[in-house]
Design a protein around this motif. Structure first.
Motif, short mmCIF file in Angstrom:
data_model
loop_
_atom_site.label_atom_id
_atom_site.label_comp_id
_atom_site.label_asym_id
_atom_site.label_seq_id
_atom_site.Cartn_x
_atom_site.Cartn_y
_atom_site.Cartn_z
N ALA A 251 4.08 46.64 41.69
CA ALA A 251 3.20 47.67 41.17
C ALA A 251 2.09 47.06 40.31
O ALA A 251 0.95 47.54 40.30
CB ALA A 251 4.00 48.69 40.35
N VAL A 252 2.42 45.98 39.59
CA VAL A 252 1.42 45.30 38.76
C VAL A 252 0.33 44.70 39.63
O VAL A 252 -0.87 44.80 39.32
CB VAL A 252 2.10 44.22 37.90
CG1 VAL A 252 1.04 43.40 37.16
CG2 VAL A 252 3.08 44.85 36.91
N GLN A 253 0.71 44.07 40.73
CA GLN A 253 -0.29 43.51 41.65
C GLN A 253 -1.19 44.60 42.21
O GLN A 253 -2.42 44.46 42.24
CB GLN A 253 0.40 42.79 42.81
CG GLN A 253 1.00 41.44 42.48
CD GLN A 253 1.72 40.84 43.68
OE1 GLN A 253 2.84 41.24 43.99
NE2 GLN A 253 1.08 39.90 44.35
N ARG A 254 -0.58 45.69 42.64
CA ARG A 254 -1.37 46.74 43.29
C ARG A 254 -2.34 47.37 42.29
O ARG A 254 -3.49 47.66 42.63
CB ARG A 254 -0.43 47.80 43.87
CG ARG A 254 0.49 47.25 44.96
CD ARG A 254 1.12 48.37 45.77
NE ARG A 254 1.90 49.29 44.97
CZ ARG A 254 3.20 49.17 44.73
NH1 ARG A 254 3.87 48.12 45.23
NH2 ARG A 254 3.86 50.06 44.02
N ARG A 255 -1.88 47.57 41.06
CA ARG A 255 -2.77 48.19 40.06
C ARG A 255 -3.94 47.27 39.72
O ARG A 255 -5.09 47.70 39.65
CB ARG A 255 -1.98 48.51 38.79
CG ARG A 255 -2.85 49.24 37.74
CD ARG A 255 -2.12 49.45 36.43
NE ARG A 255 -1.93 48.19 35.70
CZ ARG A 255 -0.73 47.68 35.43
NH1 ARG A 255 0.38 48.30 35.81
NH2 ARG A 255 -0.65 46.54 34.76
N LEU A 256 -3.65 45.98 39.53
CA LEU A 256 -4.72 45.05 39.19
C LEU A 256 -5.71 44.91 40.34
O LEU A 256 -6.93 44.85 40.12
CB LEU A 256 -4.14 43.69 38.82
CG LEU A 256 -5.15 42.61 38.41
CD1 LEU A 256 -6.00 43.08 37.24
CD2 LEU A 256 -4.46 41.30 38.08
N GLY A 356 1.45 48.99 49.46
CA GLY A 356 0.92 50.11 48.70
C GLY A 356 -0.29 50.77 49.32
O GLY A 356 -1.11 51.37 48.61
N GLY A 357 -0.43 50.66 50.64
CA GLY A 357 -1.48 51.41 51.31
C GLY A 357 -2.62 50.59 51.89
O GLY A 357 -3.63 51.17 52.32
#
Length: 363
Positions: A251-256, A356-357
């Motif tokens: 989730a951290v990778q996807r958000r950044l 994540g899409g």
């Protein structure tokens, strides 16, 4: 200028047709992407016209060091990376992650089970293999602390090899390397999100301390990308991030990645997991969460899965992509062919389901 005809045969299908517009001619790695013309005698001086932007091919490999059996390969830097160099040279611009300090001395960081270092000939080996820029922003870039950092910076300055994510202070560490390739203005930024807790403070570059660019400071990282986007056509961000041996993006990778894309990043690539992670398009930007090991002495089992990412860029955007699967043997990556290559490519494409899409085509 590199020989894009090599790439045409490799990519095949629609991507090959798209790349045919690139042209190309024989030349050394140092000459790739260079353009020039000779004026007739007597021509009055004039302001040079901006070169036309041609489609270019980018190549990315994963984590590189020269430990174990790889150290002896530095005795001959011109062949140190083995046959994979042909693939890197065939692109117009290539990048890897240099996961080691460049020093022959230094004081080893406390509490680290693995600490990597290599002599300055490591930079010569990268250049000879067709690598144009590297990032040292990772959890091994300062394995030999400030003394090792000084040696690394000295080697970078002496060789002139483009290196991002490291510097005498924060401004240097976060600063983009800028280069024009076939009329395309590229800006490359490197940073790490992976640092041992007890080394965050001594390793992170600040106004008063040399070190690495840290992506843990997301606000500073976003600003670095915004700065890089000014005056450039393509912004490339290399990140050391994610969880070891985890095939799915965190989730951290996807958000950044989303924040950096919004800040102006066109290409976001990275590593740390020691295995390939998924890649694809986030709108019109390309994101590859994990390139895996590349030149790595201890690769075996799943950590020996590797590859080269090829991206075609035209008019500031990624228009085509190709993952070329490889397998590490003897510390070096070897491209997979035939059924083995097709099976590994299919497996890698399946990893997109947990990114994540990310999509298979730009939107």
């Amino acid at each position: 200028m590199r020989r894009n005809t090599v790439v045409l045969a490799a990519l095949g299908g629609a991507v090959a047709l798209a790349l045919s517009a690139c042209g190309g001619s024989s030349g050394t790695p140092e000459a790739k992407g260079a353009t020039g013309a000779t004026k007739p005698a007597g021509t009055p001086p004039s302001s040079p016209a901006a070169p036309a932007k041609e489609p270019i091919l980018l190549a990315f490999g994963g984590d590189v060091h020269f430990e174990g059996m790889l150290r002896s390969r530095l005795a001959s830097p011109s062949t140190a990376l083995g046959p994979i160099a042909r693939t890197l040279r065939a692109a117009d611009y290539s990048m890897v992650n240099l996961e080691t300090a460049i020093t022959t001395g230094g004081t080893q960081a406390p509490g680290k089970e693995y600490a990597f270092k290599a002599p300055p000939s490591a930079l010569a080996a990268l250049k000879a293999a067709g690598v144009d820029v590297t990032s040292m922003a990772n959890n091994h870039g300062m394995d030999f602390m400030q003394s090792g950092l000084r040696d690394s910076l000295k080697a970078i300055k002496k060789t002139g090899f483009p290196t991002v994510g490291i510097g005498r202070n924060a401004d240097e560490a976060y600063k983009a390397h800028r280069v024009t390739v076939k009329g395309n203005k590229l800006a490359i930024v490197g940073a790490t999100q992976v640092l041992d807790d007890h080394l965050i403070q001594p390793w992170t570059a600040t106004d008063a301390q040399g070190g690495l660019a840290s992506a843990k400071n997301e606000a500073r990282m976003v600003q670095a990308v915004r700065d890089a986007a000014k005056g450039s056509d393509v912004v490339i961000v290399h990140l050391h991030w994610g969880a070891e041996l985890e095939p799915c993006a965190t989730a951290v990778q996807r958000r950044l990645a989303q924040r950096l894309k919004e800040a102006g990043a066109d290409v976001i690539v990275g590593g740390h997991a020691h295995i390939p992670q998924g890649g694809g398009y986030m709108g019109d930007a390309y994101v590859h969460y994990g390139l895996g090991n590349f030149v790595f002495y201890s690769a075996n089992g799943q950590t020996a899965n590797s590859g080269v990412l090829l991206l075609r860029v035209q008019d500031g955007k990624v228009t085509a992509d190709k993952w070329k699967p490889a397998r590490i043997s003897g510390g070096l990556p070897h491209l997979l062919k035939g059924a083995a290559g097709a099976a590994e490519l299919k497996r890698w494409k399946g990893l997109r389901s947990c990114t994540g899409g990310l999509t298979a085509a730009p939107s």
